[in-house]
Write an enzyme that holds these catalytic residues in place. Structure first.
Site, mmCIF file in Angstrom:
data_model
loop_
_atom_site.group_PDB
_atom_site.id
_atom_site.type_symbol
_atom_site.label_atom_id
_atom_site.label_comp_id
_atom_site.label_asym_id
_atom_site.label_seq_id
_atom_site.Cartn_x
_atom_site.Cartn_y
_atom_site.Cartn_z
ATOM 1 N N GLN A 104 5.748 -7.227 2.210
ATOM 2 C CA GLN A 104 6.274 -5.887 1.947
ATOM 3 C C GLN A 104 7.752 -5.864 2.337
ATOM 4 O OE1 GLN A 104 5.656 -2.230 4.335
ATOM 5 N NE2 GLN A 104 4.826 -1.337 2.468
ATOM 6 N N TYR A 172 11.437 6.082 3.796
ATOM 7 C CA TYR A 172 12.374 4.964 3.941
ATOM 8 C C TYR A 172 13.271 4.871 2.704
ATOM 9 C CZ TYR A 172 9.648 3.918 8.059
ATOM 10 O OH TYR A 172 9.040 4.031 9.289
ATOM 11 N N ARG A 326 -5.476 1.292 9.639
ATOM 12 C CA ARG A 326 -6.012 1.511 10.989
ATOM 13 C C ARG A 326 -7.403 0.904 11.195
ATOM 14 N NH1 ARG A 326 -4.919 7.800 10.947
ATOM 15 N NH2 ARG A 326 -5.449 7.375 8.777
#
Ligand SMILES: Cc1cc2nc3c(=O)[nH]c(=O)nc-3n(C[C@H](O)[C@H](O)[C@H](O)COP(=O)(O)O)c2cc1C
Length: 384
Positions: A104, A172, A326
């Site tokens: 990524q 971002y 998570r």
């Protein structure tokens, strides 16, 4: 027992075969050496994920520029000195049969906070969390950053990554261009959807030119900002349609970021989930986008915890893959557990405790640690 036949069936992204439909959504583990070099701890984390049965692991945020990092413990690949460590990481994952890994690539943009570099963004819109107003990029600087994304992608390819994911979400840099709240430009990079997508299209085209048309490029895409003046899903769908048409091999719809966390008080993209009805919280986005996409694969992300539900989504062809972050911090072995017949939901309680460990790192599951301590106390008290 319900079968998880589709969840554990292979599917392709571009020309790359993924052994099942389970993706590890990009997760920054705050576990590199200082300043962004791959550590043995990071290699161990990825090896454990690969051993645990995930089909495609998407790496954590990897910086394309030193000014676009958020922590000294965040991976970088903005120059060749990072290549040996990154290569070792990819090789460690590839030791596990059929497991694929994507890199990524990202830049913090408006949400940057760095002792040496002032944040940059398409427009100078203050960011409350840091108290900083980013400097507006000139069009020359944008072209320079596009080249840095392309160069970082080429290095990722050289390291053996199976595909590249652009991080165009969560407030971002790349999502700053998408959002009408953070992009007020009047040049070729601002205004209508095509212009706000230009940076993504230019990076896509540059990477395809550099790496060949068969190397898969995927995108984590902001589809809603969840703030009053931000990107709405109607426009998010238009971005997904456009990016699918230009040829992104897969889209992982997401949303939110720092502004949503302050203004809507909801921790998008990582929502705290209190009951099962709140799970799968980007499903409506994926359903909406699905109608306009026929070429790109769709990855459903956000609060996926129940394998029976995941199976149904995949079987009904609403999404092609599911991704989790998570749940795999708590249980890196979750895919194997499901495959071996224990179909109970992920043990992760989506409390965001892990998120609180990001600042100092390494990231860990706070709930799991608490439960382990409790179990140890109990077993010690039984011995007495
Ligand atoms: C500790 C932590 C680190 C994360 N780092 C990244 C990241 O580097 N890149 C990214 O796109 N998303 C990141 N995310 C967001 C996750 O990929 C995911 O989109 C979000 O947590 C929702 O999925 P989940 O419910 O399966 O956790 C992070 C989330 C957490 C909790």
């Amino acid at each position: 027992m319900t079968s998880l036949e589709t969840l554990f069936s292979p599917e392709k992204i571009g020309n790359i075969q993924i052994k099942n439909r389970i993706v590890r959504s990009a997760t920054f583990m705050a576990s590199t050496e200082k300043y962004g070099y791959v550590s043995q701890n990071l290699i161990d984390i990825y090896s454990e994920l690969a051993r645990g049965g995930t089909g495609l692991i998407i790496s954590g945020f990897t910086a394309a520029d030193p000014g676009g990092t958020a922590s000294p413990f965040q991976a970088g690949l903005y120059d060749d000195s990072f290549i040996p460590g990154q290569k070792k990481l990819v090789e460690a994952v590839h030791e596990y049969s059929g497991v694929k890994i994507a890199i990524q690539i990202a830049h913090t943009g408006r949400q940057g906070y760095h002792p040496k570099y002032h944040p940059v963004a398409p427009s100078p819109i203050p960011f409350k969390t840091t108290g900083l107003t980013p400097r507006e990029l000139s069009s020359e600087e944008i072209k320079d950053l596009i080249q840095k994304f392309i160069d970082t992608g080429r290095r990722g390819y050289e390291c053996g990554y199976d595909m590249i994911q652009l991080h165009a979400a969560h407030g971002y840099l790349l999502s700053n261009f998408i959002s009408p709240f953070t992009n007020k430009r009047t040049d070729e990079y601002g205004g209508n959807i095509e212009n706000r997508a230009k940076i993504l299209i230019d990076i896509f085209t540059g990477l395809k030119d550099e790496l060949g048309k068969n190397f898969p490029l995927i995108i984590k895409l902001q589809t809603e900002d969840f703030i009053p003046e931000g990107l709405k899903l109607e426009e998010g769908v238009q971005f997904a349609k456009l990016l699918s048409e230009i040829g992104f091999d897969a889209i992982e719809p997401s949303g939110g970021g720092g502004d949503a966390q302050i203004l809507s008080k909801k921790a998008y993209p990582s929502l705290v989930i209190k009951n099962p009805e709140e799970e799968n919280y980007f499903l409506s986005h994926v359903r909406e986008i699905k109608q306009y996409i026929n070429r790109s694969k769709l990855i459903l992300m956000g609060g996926i915890k129940n394998p029976i539900f995941a199976e149904k989504i995949l079987k009904d062809k609403i999404a092609d893959f599911i991704s989790m972050s998570r749940p795999l911090i708590f249980e890196p072995n979750l895919p194997n557990r499901w495959k071996e017949g224990d179909h109970s939901p992920a043990k992760c309680i989506s409390c965001n405790g892990c998120y609180m460990t990001v600042r100092d790192g390494p990231v860990y599951c706070v709930t799991k640690k608490r439960l382990e301590k409790k179990a140890k106390r109990l077993s010690n008290s039984k011995k007495i």
